[in-house]
Design an enzyme around this catalytic site. Structure first.
Site, PDB file in Angstrom:
ATOM      1  N   ASP A  22       0.830  -1.213   0.000  1.00  0.00           N
ATOM      2  CA  ASP A  22       0.000   0.000   0.000  1.00  0.00           C
ATOM      3  C   ASP A  22       0.863   1.262   0.000  1.00  0.00           C
ATOM      4  OD1 ASP A  22      -2.376   1.371  -0.058  1.00  0.00           O
ATOM      5  OD2 ASP A  22      -2.655   1.333   2.124  1.00  0.00           O
ATOM      6  N   HIS A  39       2.719   3.575  -8.938  1.00  0.00           N
ATOM      7  CA  HIS A  39       2.562   2.147  -9.236  1.00  0.00           C
ATOM      8  C   HIS A  39       3.786   1.622 -10.007  1.00  0.00           C
ATOM      9  CE1 HIS A  39      -1.347   2.341  -7.564  1.00  0.00           C
ATOM     10  NE2 HIS A  39      -1.911   3.001  -8.555  1.00  0.00           N
ATOM     11  N   LEU A 133      10.671 -20.586  -4.659  1.00  0.00           N
ATOM     12  CA  LEU A 133       9.656 -19.718  -4.057  1.00  0.00           C
ATOM     13  C   LEU A 133       8.323 -19.790  -4.820  1.00  0.00           C
ATOM     14  CD1 LEU A 133       8.953 -17.249  -2.110  1.00  0.00           C
ATOM     15  CD2 LEU A 133       9.693 -15.801  -4.000  1.00  0.00           C
TER      16      LEU A 133
HETATM   17  C1  IPE Z   1      -5.500  -2.658  -0.354  1.00  0.00           C
HETATM   18  O1  IPE Z   1      -5.131  -1.340  -0.527  1.00  0.00           O
HETATM   19  C2  IPE Z   1      -5.429  -3.388  -1.660  1.00  0.00           C
HETATM   20  C3  IPE Z   1      -4.106  -3.539  -2.242  1.00  0.00           C
HETATM   21  C4  IPE Z   1      -2.976  -3.162  -1.731  1.00  0.00           C
HETATM   22  C5  IPE Z   1      -4.082  -4.184  -3.523  1.00  0.00           C
HETATM   23  P1  IPE Z   1      -6.226  -0.172  -0.704  1.00  0.00           P
HETATM   24  O2  IPE Z   1      -5.472   1.086  -0.837  1.00  0.00           O
HETATM   25  O3  IPE Z   1      -7.154  -0.533  -1.793  1.00  0.00           O
HETATM   26  O4  IPE Z   1      -7.008  -0.257   0.674  1.00  0.00           O
HETATM   27  P2  IPE Z   1      -7.874   0.850   1.441  1.00  0.00           P
HETATM   28  O5  IPE Z   1      -8.885   1.354   0.469  1.00  0.00           O
HETATM   29  O6  IPE Z   1      -6.940   1.925   1.869  1.00  0.00           O
HETATM   30  O7  IPE Z   1      -8.464   0.128   2.604  1.00  0.00           O
HETATM   31  C1  IPE Z   2      -1.372   0.274  -3.417  1.00  0.00           C
HETATM   32  O1  IPE Z   2      -1.194   1.635  -3.442  1.00  0.00           O
HETATM   33  C2  IPE Z   2      -1.583  -0.325  -4.805  1.00  0.00           C
HETATM   34  C3  IPE Z   2      -2.974  -0.697  -5.090  1.00  0.00           C
HETATM   35  C4  IPE Z   2      -3.979  -0.679  -4.282  1.00  0.00           C
HETATM   36  C5  IPE Z   2      -3.239  -1.136  -6.446  1.00  0.00           C
HETATM   37  P1  IPE Z   2      -2.434   2.639  -3.486  1.00  0.00           P
HETATM   38  O2  IPE Z   2      -2.771   2.879  -4.902  1.00  0.00           O
HETATM   39  O3  IPE Z   2      -3.541   2.145  -2.643  1.00  0.00           O
HETATM   40  O4  IPE Z   2      -1.789   3.940  -2.869  1.00  0.00           O
HETATM   41  P2  IPE Z   2      -2.431   4.897  -1.764  1.00  0.00           P
HETATM   42  O5  IPE Z   2      -2.848   4.013  -0.623  1.00  0.00           O
HETATM   43  O6  IPE Z   2      -3.593   5.578  -2.386  1.00  0.00           O
HETATM   44  O7  IPE Z   2      -1.322   5.812  -1.381  1.00  0.00           O
HETATM   45 MG    MG Z   3      -4.041   2.389  -0.692  1.00  0.00          MG
END
Ligand code: IPE
Ligand code: IPE
Ligand code: MG
Length: 252
Positions: A22, A39, A133
């Protein structure tokens, strides 16, 4: 060699590490960039952590790459993520093979665009003989989706007379989860300072040790992984028992 790496007890490694990757979007915003920039950099961390786990000898690594709820993000982000996913897998499949890494995918594949399904199926096939792995990518995955999917499959078995209701126990339920060939994770890491599960492996995390760090995913590298493993190794896992019971069995 890194000092942290030296401190890790190689005989007490978690067999299965699961990570909620995240913070890509915030990382990019903090740099005045577009979310997709985050990303792209997140992919670098994936490479680094997969390599780190393979070097250590961790057997299973599950990475939460895209949740069923992430489909509700703006269209350009969803499309960008799908393309990134497919191009990364295409680029990396040779390296995975070279390092004896077997790719698995968990999630609702029906939701994926056709080009992503084709690419994933090919990559799964190419790496299926590898014995190192196990890299499990959770794509279009959510714990609730998985549990509903399992319930539907079990209902069909019962309806068609292949399964009796009184045969349904925890082992049986587990066989219908898409993670049925993997052990439960011992360690779950979430980056970027959020303290929640966000619909990740809801059933499997029942006794997993949780580790949260403020580091954003694009900044999360091997040293951060080592830190998490060391933290895990300092914990006492009691599984409902008392500490005294555990020290008794350890002394036997
Ligand atoms: C959780 O992250 C999903 C992934 C890392 C793929 P999100 O960014 O979607 O989660 P919330 O919305 O903060 O809970
Ligand atoms: C995690 O990073 C990747 C995915 C959920 C695909 P985020 O895109 O959720 O990044 P934040 O949490 O908004 O910073
Ligand atoms: Mg996120």
């Amino acid at each position: 060699m890194s000092q942290l790496l030296e401190k890790i007890d190689k005989n007490a490694l978690p067999d299965h590490i699961a990570i909620i990757m995240d913070g890509n979007g915030r990382w990019a915003k903090e740099k005045g960039e577009d979310r997709l920039f985050g990303h792209y950099h997140g992919v670098e961390s994936v490479r680094n952590i997969v390599e780190g786990c393979a070097e250590l000898g961790v057997r299973y690594l599950t990475l939460y790459a895209f949740s069923t709820e992430n489909w509700d993000r703006p269209e350009n982000e969803v499309n960008g993520l799908m393309e990134l996913l497919v191009s990364t897998i295409r680029k990396e499949v040779e390296t995975l093979n070279k390092n004896n890494i077997r790719l698995h995918v968990i999630g609702d594949m029906n939701m994926l665009p056709a080009f992503a399904k084709t690419e994933l199926t090919e990559a799964l096939d190419i790496t299926k003989v590898n014995t190192g792995l196990n890299l499990i990518m959770a794509i279009s995955y959510s714990g609730r989706w998985e549990l509903v999917d399992a319930a539907q499959k079990i209902a069909i078995e019962v309806k068609e007379g292949r399964l009796n209701v009184d045969e349904i126990n925890q082992d049986k339920l587990q066989q219908f989860l898409c993670t049925n060939t993997f052990p439960d994770p011992e360690l779950m890491i979430r980056t970027s300072g959020e303290f929640r599960i966000s619909n990740f492996l809801l059933y499997q995390l029942a006794y997993t040790e949780l580790y949260f760090t403020n580091v954003r995913w694009p900044d999360f590298k091997k040293e951060n992984l080592y830190e998490a493993i060391l933290d895990f190794q300092a914990r006492e896992r009691r599984f409902g028992k008392t500490g005294e019971q555990l020290s008794k069995t350890n002394n036997v």
